[in-house]
Design a protein around this motif. Structure first.
Motif, PDB file in Angstrom:
ATOM      1  N   VAL A  10      23.112  -3.519  25.507  1.00 18.84           N
ATOM      2  CA  VAL A  10      21.796  -4.126  24.743  1.00 18.84           C
ATOM      3  C   VAL A  10      20.918  -3.209  24.570  1.00 18.84           C
ATOM      4  O   VAL A  10      20.176  -3.568  23.684  1.00 18.84           O
ATOM      5  CB  VAL A  10      21.411  -5.240  26.029  1.00 18.84           C
ATOM      6  CG1 VAL A  10      20.198  -5.846  25.484  1.00 18.84           C
ATOM      7  CG2 VAL A  10      22.524  -6.319  26.150  1.00 18.84           C
ATOM      8  N   TYR A  11      20.880  -1.958  24.783  1.00 15.19           N
ATOM      9  CA  TYR A  11      19.791  -1.030  24.492  1.00 15.19           C
ATOM     10  C   TYR A  11      19.810  -0.937  23.045  1.00 15.19           C
ATOM     11  O   TYR A  11      19.003  -0.323  22.341  1.00 15.19           O
ATOM     12  CB  TYR A  11      19.983   0.147  25.396  1.00 15.19           C
ATOM     13  CG  TYR A  11      18.624   1.039  25.151  1.00 15.19           C
ATOM     14  CD1 TYR A  11      17.534   0.654  25.832  1.00 15.19           C
ATOM     15  CD2 TYR A  11      18.598   2.260  24.634  1.00 15.19           C
ATOM     16  CE1 TYR A  11      16.327   1.347  25.781  1.00 15.19           C
ATOM     17  CE2 TYR A  11      17.525   2.841  24.487  1.00 15.19           C
ATOM     18  CZ  TYR A  11      16.198   2.594  25.165  1.00 15.19           C
ATOM     19  OH  TYR A  11      15.246   3.382  25.132  1.00 15.19           O
ATOM     20  N   PHE A  12      21.125  -0.908  22.403  1.00 19.26           N
ATOM     21  CA  PHE A  12      21.152  -0.839  20.867  1.00 19.26           C
ATOM     22  C   PHE A  12      20.436  -1.677  20.252  1.00 19.26           C
ATOM     23  O   PHE A  12      20.267  -1.452  19.012  1.00 19.26           O
ATOM     24  CB  PHE A  12      22.626  -1.081  20.697  1.00 19.26           C
ATOM     25  CG  PHE A  12      23.743   0.291  20.888  1.00 19.26           C
ATOM     26  CD1 PHE A  12      23.644   1.306  20.083  1.00 19.26           C
ATOM     27  CD2 PHE A  12      24.309   0.373  21.988  1.00 19.26           C
ATOM     28  CE1 PHE A  12      24.445   2.342  20.316  1.00 19.26           C
ATOM     29  CE2 PHE A  12      25.149   1.551  22.446  1.00 19.26           C
ATOM     30  CZ  PHE A  12      25.318   2.666  21.404  1.00 19.26           C
ATOM     31  N   ALA A  13      19.930  -2.850  20.726  1.00 20.01           N
ATOM     32  CA  ALA A  13      19.265  -3.863  20.078  1.00 20.01           C
ATOM     33  C   ALA A  13      17.898  -3.476  19.719  1.00 20.01           C
ATOM     34  O   ALA A  13      17.140  -3.925  18.956  1.00 20.01           O
ATOM     35  CB  ALA A  13      19.105  -5.007  20.943  1.00 20.01           C
ATOM     36  N   LEU A  14      17.481  -2.170  20.323  1.00 24.71           N
ATOM     37  CA  LEU A  14      16.114  -1.492  20.200  1.00 24.71           C
ATOM     38  C   LEU A  14      16.017  -0.865  18.621  1.00 24.71           C
ATOM     39  O   LEU A  14      14.942  -0.750  17.878  1.00 24.71           O
ATOM     40  CB  LEU A  14      16.076  -0.504  21.242  1.00 24.71           C
ATOM     41  CG  LEU A  14      14.556   0.257  20.811  1.00 24.71           C
ATOM     42  CD1 LEU A  14      13.222  -0.656  20.899  1.00 24.71           C
ATOM     43  CD2 LEU A  14      14.268   1.231  22.129  1.00 24.71           C
ATOM     44  N   PHE A  15      17.469  -0.424  18.222  1.00 20.94           N
ATOM     45  CA  PHE A  15      17.217   0.113  16.767  1.00 20.94           C
ATOM     46  C   PHE A  15      17.783  -0.793  15.841  1.00 20.94           C
ATOM     47  O   PHE A  15      18.342  -1.762  15.921  1.00 20.94           O
ATOM     48  CB  PHE A  15      18.207   1.484  17.146  1.00 20.94           C
ATOM     49  CG  PHE A  15      17.885   2.194  18.073  1.00 20.94           C
ATOM     50  CD1 PHE A  15      17.157   3.337  17.891  1.00 20.94           C
ATOM     51  CD2 PHE A  15      18.530   2.096  19.506  1.00 20.94           C
ATOM     52  CE1 PHE A  15      16.531   4.209  18.968  1.00 20.94           C
ATOM     53  CE2 PHE A  15      17.976   2.967  20.456  1.00 20.94           C
ATOM     54  CZ  PHE A  15      17.044   4.143  20.157  1.00 20.94           C
ATOM     55  N   PRO A  16      17.345  -0.420  14.698  1.00 22.63           N
ATOM     56  CA  PRO A  16      17.621  -0.975  13.323  1.00 22.63           C
ATOM     57  C   PRO A  16      19.267  -1.262  13.250  1.00 22.63           C
ATOM     58  O   PRO A  16      20.073  -0.503  13.784  1.00 22.63           O
ATOM     59  CB  PRO A  16      17.028  -0.473  12.364  1.00 22.63           C
ATOM     60  CG  PRO A  16      16.027   0.302  12.876  1.00 22.63           C
ATOM     61  CD  PRO A  16      16.453   0.603  14.042  1.00 22.63           C
TER      62      PRO A  16
END
Length: 712
Positions: free
Chosen positions: A457-463
């Motif tokens: 889910v931390y990947f959601a932080l990046f474009p």
């Protein structure tokens, strides 16, 4: 049932760690701790322990009642605040150790002696060296007093305890509610079922994949020790694996190339007995597995068979071997096709060929999307809608199911206003049914182990399409506690590999150790995050969610962060500032204004664990020592540094540091300051800087993991 996640946060795992931490601080080893502090810590420990039991229940019940999600979020807010308070206590200890390293050694020796030596030995020591002993005790008291909570810390601790007391007081009412909910019949998870019958007569694209699969099915593998080959079709949910195999299966079923064709829908439970009995086509469903396998052996004996195992999820190697036993009696040239979302499953079944399926090609995808969105209408009759539709298509990564999901929403009203509204929404914001794309992707996430859920889910932080370096990703995961402090980076690499094998992320071609998330899975990660991971890119008017904890912002939008500080300062734990995009609609902020605003922002964001400053014009402010929770600092792309703020070397929790400079003054400052950062385990800097730092081994963690230094 897998633990539910709130914004990718698995409550039960987090609270378990928090309980362990509180127990440590409430223990007798800190004998000079204030009495009221120890009482509050004991109360917190008691409340957390009782809440811990309820959390496991809440995670189970959340699937039935959405109110449980709200209750878990309250616990998350309180738990994060508690973590900050306890983390500050850690900081006090590290600070004292850095400022009085020699005294720490003597205190540790004295403490070890008093706890392990016999009373007679202590007495002898006290009578023969009374003045020396008295001096050591006084030093111990002075040092340990510095480990105490301040009055401000106590106020924060009291606030946390009061929140958990309130939550704990609701427990009885909550448990009564659970009894009522548990008395209701639980609906089983509705997995889709498939058969060999295609859903539509018209098939779009996949010409190369279809021809390749047909070719593999008619080949005879002379080198194989078995009479059958296994071909695995791998791809994310909704990409069209089943549709492709249905088309090819029916071709061979109709041409009678195989003596026997069997289609089996496997789903999440790999039941060898059920699957074997379905292959026998026997009416005697009560027969044992042994009987069923013997019947199947006789049915397959000397026949060339084509067997499809569609939608395989969790499977053990022993289960596959057991299922395939009767296939040894089939004729040479028999084939097994497995469709799966996992490369692990594909490699486990000893596939002779693995086909990885991606989205449809552009032209084929537009034709398919047009059918979904326009139906019987001619797209050429709606030029404005066609233009909007082409913009929508560019966001859907060639996924047939995504085209069906969005297309059905567009098809309802062939009006420009409606289509523009749909086009402006994220995929997760479009109303969907149980068999639409987000629902189909969800089981992939639910099957992840808890430690991988929050990492993904931390990947959601990046474009979207953002290329993340593996080593930097690991440092960010570690900073947020997704990895235990003692977990070696080799283990973290396995986390990355697991996400690769399960198709959640992909390797970036021609870039070593860089990873990217599939566009649709990025949309899904955003839906799970529920606003906790947020980006401000080229839209200054965007509204920042109140519950945001991780923020990615373009440098040109830094003023938006400043204007939202009141909402951000309590919860924000990640701040990624990217360089301003060329052609951004927002006016470029001057270097002096940017750094002035940045200084004000960082003064307020006291809970940060991760700070990444990618703006080339950016400079760290002189005062950083209030960022006591910071674990990872990346200023590698900021070129304007001529000196290092001395306060940087008071960030005693810092585990990872990435910087870029050739300045001699900075080399000297780094040489003098880095030895104070005893938790540092990752340093990325030019080789000349690292080689010039004589005390590079002084930080304890870095010394233990010297091979993890990055020397560019």
């Amino acid at each position: 049932m897998a633990a539910s996640a709130v914004g990718g946060w698995v409550a039960s795992a987090f609270i378990t760690k928090l309980v362990e931490k509180v127990c440590t601080y409430a223990g007798d080893q800190y004998e000079y701790q204030r009495k009221d502090t120890k009482e509050k810590l004991s109360t917190l420990e008691k409340n957390l322990s009782s809440i811990q039991t309820a959390i496991h229940i809440a995670e189970r019940v959340q699937a039935k009642n959405i109110a449980m999600g709200s209750w878990l979020r309250r616990i998350k807010d309180a738990a994060c605040q508690a973590e900050d308070v306890l983390d500050l206590f850690d900081y006090r200890v590290l600070q004292a150790q850095a400022e009085d390293r020699g005294m720490i050694s003597s205190v540790a020796s004295a403490a070890a002696g008093s706890s392990s030596s016999s009373s007679s030995t202590v007495t002898t020591a006290s009578t023969t060296t009374s003045s020396s002993s008295s001096s050591t005790v006084n030093q111990s008291v002075r040092l340990l007093k510095r480990f105490l909570f301040s009055d401000e810390d106590i106020d924060d601790l009291i606030s946390v305890v009061n929140k958990f007391v309130e939550i704990d007081s609701e427990m009885q009412r909550f448990l009564e509610f659970v009894k009522i909910e548990d008395s209701k019949p639980e609906q089983a998870v509705q997995w889709r079922t498939t058969s060999s019958m295609p859903s539509s007569e018209k098939f779009f694209g996949r010409v190369n994949e279809e021809n390749n699969l047909k070719k593999l099915l008619v080949q005879i593998n002379e080198q194989s020790s078995q009479p059958y080959d296994v071909i695995s079709i791998v791809g994310i949910g909704g990409v069209g694996k089943t549709a492709l195999v249905q088309r090819v299966y029916n071709h061979f079923h109709d041409t009678h190339h195989f003596d026997l064709t069997v289609w089996l829908h496997v789903s999440d439970k790999f039941d060898v007995g059920r699957l074997t009995k379905e292959m026998t086509e026997s009416d005697n469903l009560s027969s044992s597995l042994d009987q069923a396998q013997r019947i199947l052996r006789d049915r397959l004996n000397g026949k060339k068979a084509l067997i499809v195992l569609d939608d395989v999820w969790n499977v053990l190697r022993s289960q596959l071997e057991n299922l395939f036993k009767p296939l040894k009696f089939a004729s040479q040239g028999s084939k097994v096709i497995v469709t799966t979302r996992s490369k692990n499953v594909a490699s486990m079944n000893a596939s002779t060929e693995i086909m990885e399926l991606h989205g449809l090609e552009d032209e084929d995808y537009w034709d398919f999307f047009s059918q979904c969105a326009f139906g019987d209408a001619n797209p050429s009759d709606f030029p404005q809608l066609k233009r909007i539709g082409q913009e929508v298509v560019s966001k859907l990564a060639g996924s047939p199911l995504a085209a069906m999901t969005v297309g059905s929403s567009l098809k309802a009203v062939l009006k420009e206003e409606h289509w523009s509204s749909i086009c402006g929404k994220k995929l997760c914001q479009i109303e969907q049914k149980e068999d639409d794309i987000i629902s189909v992707l969800r089981p992939s996430y639910e099957h992840l182990p808890d430690h991988l859920k929050q990492c993904f889910v931390y990947f959601a932080l990046f474009p979207k399409k953002y290329h993340l370096r593996g080593d930097e990703l690991i440092q960010m995961w570690r900073a947020h506690g997704f990895l235990d402090t003692q977990t070696p980076d080799e283990t973290a690499r396995r986390y990355i590999n697991d996400l690769l094998q399960l198709l959640f992320i992909e390797k970036v071609p021609n870039q070593e150790d860089h990873y990217v998330v599939h566009d649709l899975l990025h949309d899904f990660a955003e839906s799970v995050s529920n606003g906790e991971h947020f980006r401000i890119e080229d839209d200054f008017n965007v509204c920042i969610p109140r519950n945001v904890r991780h923020l990615y912002v373009s440098a040109s939008n830094i003023l938006k962060v400043y204007m939202s500080l009141e909402e951000l300062k309590k919860n924000l734990r990640s701040l990624i500032i990217s360089k301003a995009q060329e052609g951004a609609s927002c006016e470029r902020v001057s270097s002096s204004n940017f750094n002035h605003i940045l200084e004000h922002i960082l003064k307020e964001l006291r809970s940060l664990r991760v700070l990444v400053l990618c703006n080339p014009d950016g400079m760290l402010p002189d005062s950083l020592d209030h960022l006591v929770h910071l674990r990872y600092l990346n200023i590698h792309e900021s070129r304007n540094f001529i000196n290092v703020p001395k306060s940087l070397f008071k960030l005693y929790h810092l585990q990872g540091l990435s910087l870029q400079t050739q300045d001699r003054i900075m080399k000297k400052e780094l040489q003098e300051g880095l030895s104070r950062l005893t938790q540092l385990r990752y340093l990325k800097a030019p080789k000349k800087i690292i080689s010039s730092i004589e005390l590079i081994g002084r930080p304890r963690s870095l010394k233990r993991t010297r091979g993890e230094q990055s020397e560019e």
